[in-house]
Design a protein around this motif. Structure first.
Motif, PDB file in Angstrom:
ATOM      1  N   LYS A  81       0.824  -1.222   0.000  1.00  0.00           N
ATOM      2  CA  LYS A  81       0.000   0.000   0.000  1.00  0.00           C
ATOM      3  C   LYS A  81       0.857   1.270   0.000  1.00  0.00           C
ATOM      4  O   LYS A  81       0.693   2.156  -0.845  1.00  0.00           O
ATOM      5  CB  LYS A  81      -0.929   0.039   1.224  1.00  0.00           C
ATOM      6  CG  LYS A  81      -1.754  -1.185   1.471  1.00  0.00           C
ATOM      7  CD  LYS A  81      -2.683  -1.003   2.654  1.00  0.00           C
ATOM      8  CE  LYS A  81      -1.988  -0.675   3.952  1.00  0.00           C
ATOM      9  NZ  LYS A  81      -1.090  -1.749   4.437  1.00  0.00           N
ATOM     10  N   SER A  82       1.744   1.367   0.976  1.00  0.00           N
ATOM     11  CA  SER A  82       2.553   2.583   1.102  1.00  0.00           C
ATOM     12  C   SER A  82       3.517   2.735  -0.065  1.00  0.00           C
ATOM     13  O   SER A  82       3.780   3.856  -0.522  1.00  0.00           O
ATOM     14  CB  SER A  82       3.326   2.572   2.425  1.00  0.00           C
ATOM     15  OG  SER A  82       2.431   2.714   3.517  1.00  0.00           O
ATOM     16  N   THR A  83       4.028   1.632  -0.574  1.00  0.00           N
ATOM     17  CA  THR A  83       4.919   1.699  -1.737  1.00  0.00           C
ATOM     18  C   THR A  83       4.163   2.246  -2.945  1.00  0.00           C
ATOM     19  O   THR A  83       4.699   3.056  -3.718  1.00  0.00           O
ATOM     20  CB  THR A  83       5.507   0.314  -2.050  1.00  0.00           C
ATOM     21  OG1 THR A  83       6.244  -0.143  -0.915  1.00  0.00           O
ATOM     22  CG2 THR A  83       6.434   0.368  -3.252  1.00  0.00           C
ATOM     23  N   LEU A  84       2.921   1.813  -3.130  1.00  0.00           N
ATOM     24  CA  LEU A  84       2.092   2.338  -4.220  1.00  0.00           C
ATOM     25  C   LEU A  84       1.935   3.846  -4.080  1.00  0.00           C
ATOM     26  O   LEU A  84       2.095   4.596  -5.051  1.00  0.00           O
ATOM     27  CB  LEU A  84       0.726   1.653  -4.226  1.00  0.00           C
ATOM     28  CG  LEU A  84      -0.310   2.213  -5.199  1.00  0.00           C
ATOM     29  CD1 LEU A  84       0.192   2.146  -6.639  1.00  0.00           C
ATOM     30  CD2 LEU A  84      -1.637   1.465  -5.060  1.00  0.00           C
ATOM     31  N   LEU A 140      -9.614   0.587  -2.621  1.00  0.00           N
ATOM     32  CA  LEU A 140      -8.740  -0.391  -3.273  1.00  0.00           C
ATOM     33  C   LEU A 140      -8.222  -1.348  -2.206  1.00  0.00           C
ATOM     34  O   LEU A 140      -7.696  -0.901  -1.181  1.00  0.00           O
ATOM     35  CB  LEU A 140      -7.549   0.285  -3.950  1.00  0.00           C
ATOM     36  CG  LEU A 140      -7.807   1.486  -4.874  1.00  0.00           C
ATOM     37  CD1 LEU A 140      -6.482   1.985  -5.453  1.00  0.00           C
ATOM     38  CD2 LEU A 140      -8.774   1.125  -5.983  1.00  0.00           C
ATOM     39  N   PHE A 141      -8.349  -2.639  -2.450  1.00  0.00           N
ATOM     40  CA  PHE A 141      -7.774  -3.637  -1.549  1.00  0.00           C
ATOM     41  C   PHE A 141      -6.505  -4.172  -2.192  1.00  0.00           C
ATOM     42  O   PHE A 141      -6.546  -4.790  -3.253  1.00  0.00           O
ATOM     43  CB  PHE A 141      -8.751  -4.778  -1.277  1.00  0.00           C
ATOM     44  CG  PHE A 141      -8.145  -5.922  -0.509  1.00  0.00           C
ATOM     45  CD1 PHE A 141      -7.679  -5.734   0.783  1.00  0.00           C
ATOM     46  CD2 PHE A 141      -8.019  -7.183  -1.082  1.00  0.00           C
ATOM     47  CE1 PHE A 141      -7.101  -6.783   1.494  1.00  0.00           C
ATOM     48  CE2 PHE A 141      -7.441  -8.240  -0.384  1.00  0.00           C
ATOM     49  CZ  PHE A 141      -6.977  -8.033   0.911  1.00  0.00           C
ATOM     50  N   VAL A 142      -5.357  -3.912  -1.549  1.00  0.00           N
ATOM     51  CA  VAL A 142      -4.060  -4.340  -2.066  1.00  0.00           C
ATOM     52  C   VAL A 142      -3.573  -5.537  -1.263  1.00  0.00           C
ATOM     53  O   VAL A 142      -3.612  -5.532  -0.030  1.00  0.00           O
ATOM     54  CB  VAL A 142      -3.026  -3.190  -1.989  1.00  0.00           C
ATOM     55  CG1 VAL A 142      -1.651  -3.666  -2.448  1.00  0.00           C
ATOM     56  CG2 VAL A 142      -3.490  -2.009  -2.830  1.00  0.00           C
ATOM     57  N   ASP A 143      -3.113  -6.566  -1.981  1.00  0.00           N
ATOM     58  CA  ASP A 143      -2.603  -7.769  -1.321  1.00  0.00           C
ATOM     59  C   ASP A 143      -1.532  -8.392  -2.208  1.00  0.00           C
ATOM     60  O   ASP A 143      -1.739  -8.555  -3.414  1.00  0.00           O
ATOM     61  CB  ASP A 143      -3.746  -8.765  -1.084  1.00  0.00           C
ATOM     62  CG  ASP A 143      -3.282  -9.982  -0.296  1.00  0.00           C
ATOM     63  OD1 ASP A 143      -2.773  -9.807   0.830  1.00  0.00           O
ATOM     64  OD2 ASP A 143      -3.426 -11.110  -0.803  1.00  0.00           O
ATOM     65  N   GLU A 144      -0.366  -8.680  -1.609  1.00  0.00           N
ATOM     66  CA  GLU A 144       0.753  -9.310  -2.322  1.00  0.00           C
ATOM     67  C   GLU A 144       1.162  -8.539  -3.571  1.00  0.00           C
ATOM     68  O   GLU A 144       1.569  -9.114  -4.573  1.00  0.00           O
ATOM     69  CB  GLU A 144       0.402 -10.757  -2.692  1.00  0.00           C
ATOM     70  CG  GLU A 144       0.166 -11.643  -1.465  1.00  0.00           C
ATOM     71  CD  GLU A 144      -0.189 -13.066  -1.846  1.00  0.00           C
ATOM     72  OE1 GLU A 144      -0.871 -13.253  -2.888  1.00  0.00           O
ATOM     73  OE2 GLU A 144       0.227 -13.976  -1.123  1.00  0.00           O
ATOM     74  N   GLY A 145       1.031  -7.205  -3.514  1.00  0.00           N
ATOM     75  CA  GLY A 145       1.472  -6.371  -4.630  1.00  0.00           C
ATOM     76  C   GLY A 145       0.474  -6.202  -5.756  1.00  0.00           C
ATOM     77  O   GLY A 145       0.816  -5.621  -6.789  1.00  0.00           O
TER      78      GLY A 145
END
Length: 308
Positions: free
Chosen positions: A40-43, A275-280
């Motif tokens: 998430k934070s990287t995005l 947005l649900f982010v999981d494993e990139g």
């Protein structure tokens, strides 16, 4: 307003983002949720290029901030039988990117025209490109740990960036600009009820006050988009409300916002899209109603069962 296309981010062998694409419309509030370490934070940091994407493009208001990514352009992809055959064989886009250099994409079909690739990329880049610093001026970021300058007063923290930006653009009447910026800063401080803190140092403030000052500092740049990286996670529970109330005010005023957050109630109330982010990957996105009441992805269902 803001768009990321096919963003990959690797830190050495660690693959943090794996082909993320999304867009942010003017006035939209988007919340990004997911477990710690999901990307998430990287995005968020790739959106304003605090982290440079390994592959992919970042666009702000129709202008490209990153180099052109040839894998996103049909003229180039179509010209590569190798790329097509790799995809047809079941190899994912990321693996194909690793195996083929951009310069090789045109070789089979245009082996005698090597300069065509460079010409195409140059045209695409020059027609749409914006300087990174100019693009960042359109975005402000609020960090988890406030990132205030402890050796400067609250007023100096808020006015530093607008004044330095004016110097960068070689403004002549810096005295008038400084007065204008300080007036704006005091107006913003009054808005959050902290005008009496203008001349104190951050070490004298509570966590909630520091984060509200950090938000005001971002607003002082008159951004088109505000990015929030878990703005309440470093706060004591009783201080979270005052920060979320300010963010709600911003949302109601029409500010375009992207918020990485663990505050599910706030996310439900304020967001236009989640947005649900999981494993990139973005594994699911939709309205708060869709995400929280009728999640489809099994991993999202499991995540919500633990945090709600």
């Amino acid at each position: 307003m803001l768009e990321v296309k096919n963003i990959y981010k690797n830190f050495g062998d660690l693959k943090v983002l794996r082909g993320v694409s999304t867009h942010v419309e003017k006035g939209e509030v988007i919340s990004v949720i997911g477990a710690s370490g999901s990307g998430k934070s990287t995005l968020l940091r790739c959106m304003n290029l605090l982290e440079t994407p390994t592959y992919g493009e970042v666009w702000i208001e129709g202008k490209l901030m990153t180099p052109v990514d040839p894998y996103l352009h049909p003229e180039v992809i179509e010209a590569s039988k190798t790329f097509a055959s790799l995809k047809a064989s079941g190899m994912g886009t990321e693996e194909a990117i690793v195996k083929i250099k951009a310069e090789d994409l045109l070789k089979e079909k245009h082996s005698a025209e090597g300069p065509l690739y460079k010409k195409l990329m140059k045209e695409l880049y020059e027609a749409n490109h914006i300087d990174v610093n100019e693009g960042r001026r359109k975005m402000s970021m609020v960090f988890q740990q406030f990132n205030l300058f402890n050796n400067k007063t609250v007023l100096e923290n808020i006015t530093l960036a607008p004044i330095e930006t004016a110097k960068y653009h070689h403004e002549k009447d810096m005295k008038a600009i400084k007065e204008k910026v300080e007036d704006q800063a005091m107006t913003l401080l009054k808005r959050i009820g902290l005008e009496e803190k203008a001349l104190v140092y951050p070490s004298t403030l509570s966590g909630g006050q520091k984060q509200r000052i950090a938000i005001v500092r971002s607003l002082a740049m008159n951004p088109d988009v505000m990015l929030f990286d878990e703005p309440t996670s470093a706060l004591d529970p009783e201080m979270i409300g005052e920060v979320l109330d300010l963010m709600k005010e911003l949302a109601e005023s029409g500010m375009t916002m992207v918020i990485v957050t663990h505050e599910m109630g706030f996310c439900r109330e304020v967001s236009d899209r989640v947005l649900f982010v999981d494993e990139g990957y973005i594994k699911e996105e939709g309205t708060p109603e869709q995400i929280f009441k009728a999640p489809k992805n099994p991993r999202l269902q499991d995540f919500l069962s633990k945090v709600l």
